[in-house]
Design an enzyme around this catalytic site. Structure first.
Site, PDB file in Angstrom:
ATOM      1  N   GLU A  34      39.152  55.573  35.142  1.00  0.00           N
ATOM      2  CA  GLU A  34      40.523  55.491  34.646  1.00  0.00           C
ATOM      3  C   GLU A  34      41.188  56.868  34.625  1.00  0.00           C
ATOM      4  O   GLU A  34      42.375  57.002  34.954  1.00  0.00           O
ATOM      5  CB  GLU A  34      40.551  54.876  33.246  1.00  0.00           C
ATOM      6  CG  GLU A  34      40.267  53.389  33.214  1.00  0.00           C
ATOM      7  CD  GLU A  34      41.319  52.566  33.941  1.00  0.00           C
ATOM      8  OE1 GLU A  34      42.511  52.910  33.839  1.00  0.00           O
ATOM      9  OE2 GLU A  34      40.951  51.596  34.624  1.00  0.00           O
ATOM     10  N   CYS A 193      53.356  44.072  44.440  1.00  0.00           N
ATOM     11  CA  CYS A 193      54.622  44.522  43.854  1.00  0.00           C
ATOM     12  C   CYS A 193      54.720  46.041  43.988  1.00  0.00           C
ATOM     13  O   CYS A 193      54.792  46.774  42.999  1.00  0.00           O
ATOM     14  CB  CYS A 193      54.699  44.091  42.385  1.00  0.00           C
ATOM     15  SG  CYS A 193      56.350  44.215  41.660  1.00  0.00           S
ATOM     16  N   CYS A 203      53.312  36.798  46.086  1.00  0.00           N
ATOM     17  CA  CYS A 203      53.192  37.120  44.664  1.00  0.00           C
ATOM     18  C   CYS A 203      53.091  35.848  43.824  1.00  0.00           C
ATOM     19  O   CYS A 203      53.887  34.910  44.013  1.00  0.00           O
ATOM     20  CB  CYS A 203      54.392  37.943  44.196  1.00  0.00           C
ATOM     21  SG  CYS A 203      54.349  38.363  42.439  1.00  0.00           S
ATOM     22  N   CYS A 209      60.420  35.430  39.051  1.00  0.00           N
ATOM     23  CA  CYS A 209      60.666  36.868  39.014  1.00  0.00           C
ATOM     24  C   CYS A 209      62.160  37.122  39.101  1.00  0.00           C
ATOM     25  O   CYS A 209      62.821  36.757  40.087  1.00  0.00           O
ATOM     26  CB  CYS A 209      59.948  37.568  40.174  1.00  0.00           C
ATOM     27  SG  CYS A 209      60.340  39.324  40.308  1.00  0.00           S
TER      28      CYS A 209
END
Length: 346
Positions: A34, A193, A203, A209
């Protein structure tokens, strides 16, 4: 809203990224990935990540290592504050939590170099903790899906996105839904995206959306207001001795390239010989300068003039933080990317 998490989990399980080396319920390995993935592409991290684990297989190894070793291995990844905080965080986890990251994201967020979103990702992947993430990719996904106006870096807009991120979380699920959901948000932003030319037809959120329905995919998220980029310049001295070694000096622990080895800097070649004599105790003779090049930081552009020089007499004072390196050893040390480029041409 109630179907958002279900659609995302189903999509991730079928189309998301699987088999990445850090996709394992191990707090140390998840945390390391991360931090590396912040402002760095996955392809780059895939190169650094295994080398880091080979050198520091456990958080205890990382905590016990000299900072110079950590910076040397991090060299080239950029944003070196991450490496310094990585070292501090490892030491904190060892001393405060016996080498195990806590499962509470609020506690993880208190550790050096870890923010709210990163803490949520670490605990979700390591322990299945139900917590919302909101990194750059997720902000883009949620901004477009909900049609949220305003630059996401503005606090009021960010707060709205956090409220939405929390509201969209899947219910507590012992089968591991939060892991797939969290990974799905990351995957959706990274592969579908995308900032430019999103593939809306593939998507799982395309039916509701708001950006797609209003044909505003290129307008959302609202771009950051533009401002003039400051420009700075410096002269970097490539000082060599009779043995062909290069003089490097340790930069201050904070600021740009904090704690890394770098070439001595002066404002102008006109002051170079006097300043080097005063600061380092060396008498130098300047050779013809190399062509300038520009290095772009997040907040400004730096024009660097590489200035070769020969050390005729004197010994660099140890208290100055300067040290002679062979080219090979210099390239293996913790040095910034622009310095690596300069030395590679010497």
């Amino acid at each position: 809203m109630s179907t958002f998490s279900a659609r995302l989990i189903a999509w991730q399980q079928q189309h998301g990224r699987h088999g990445l080396p850090w996709q394992i319920a191990d707090g140390y390995k998840v945390w390391l990935s991360e931090i590396m993935l912040q402002q760095t592409q996955v392809t780059t991290v895939l190169d650094y990540y295994p080398r880091f684990l080979t050198k520091f297989p456990t958080i205890f190894d990382l905590a016990a290592a000299p900072l110079d070793d950590v910076l040397a291995l991090w060299s080239g990844l950029g944003y070196y504050t991450r490496a310094r905080n990585l070292h501090k965080c490892a030491q904190a986890v060892v001393s405060q939590y016996d080498g195990q990251f806590p499962a509470d994201p609020a506690l993880v967020a208190e550790l050096p170099g870890i923010g709210r979103s990163t803490a949520a990702a670490i605990t979700a992947f390591s322990y299945g903790t139900r917590a919302a993430i909101l990194d750059g990719n997720v902000k883009r996904v949620l901004t477009r899906w909900a049609g949220i106006e305003g630059y996401p870096g503005v606090k009021a807009v960010e707060n709205k996105l956090w409220d939405l991120a929390n509201a969209l979380l899947p219910p507590t699920d012992p089968t591991g839904g939060i892991e797939a959901y969290t990974q799905g948000l990351m995957d959706l932003g990274a592969t579908v995206c995308t900032p430019k030319k999103p593939t809306c037809l593939t998507c799982p959120m395309n039916t509701d959306c708001q950006a797609r329905l209003s044909n505003r995919q290129t307008e959302l998220p609202t771009p950051k207001p533009k401002r003039a980029v400051p420009e700075k310049s410096t002269v970097m001295l490539i000082i060599r001795n009779d043995a062909g070694q290069i003089l490097l000096e340790k930069r201050p622990p904070s600021g740009i390239w904090g704690g890394l080895w770098s070439l001595p800097e002066v404002e102008s070649t006109l002051t170079a010989t006097d300043l080097v004599a005063q600061k380092l105790g060396l008498n130098i003779e300047l050779d013809p300068a190399l062509p300038d090049f520009v290095h772009v930081f997040t907040h400004y552009k730096l024009t660097i003039t590489p200035q070769p020089a020969y050390a005729m007499a004197g010994i660099a004072a140890q208290e100055s933080g300067a040290q002679w390196f062979s080219i090979k050893d210099a390239l293996a040390a913790g040095i910034p990317t622009p310095i690596r480029k300069i030395l590679s041409k010497v």
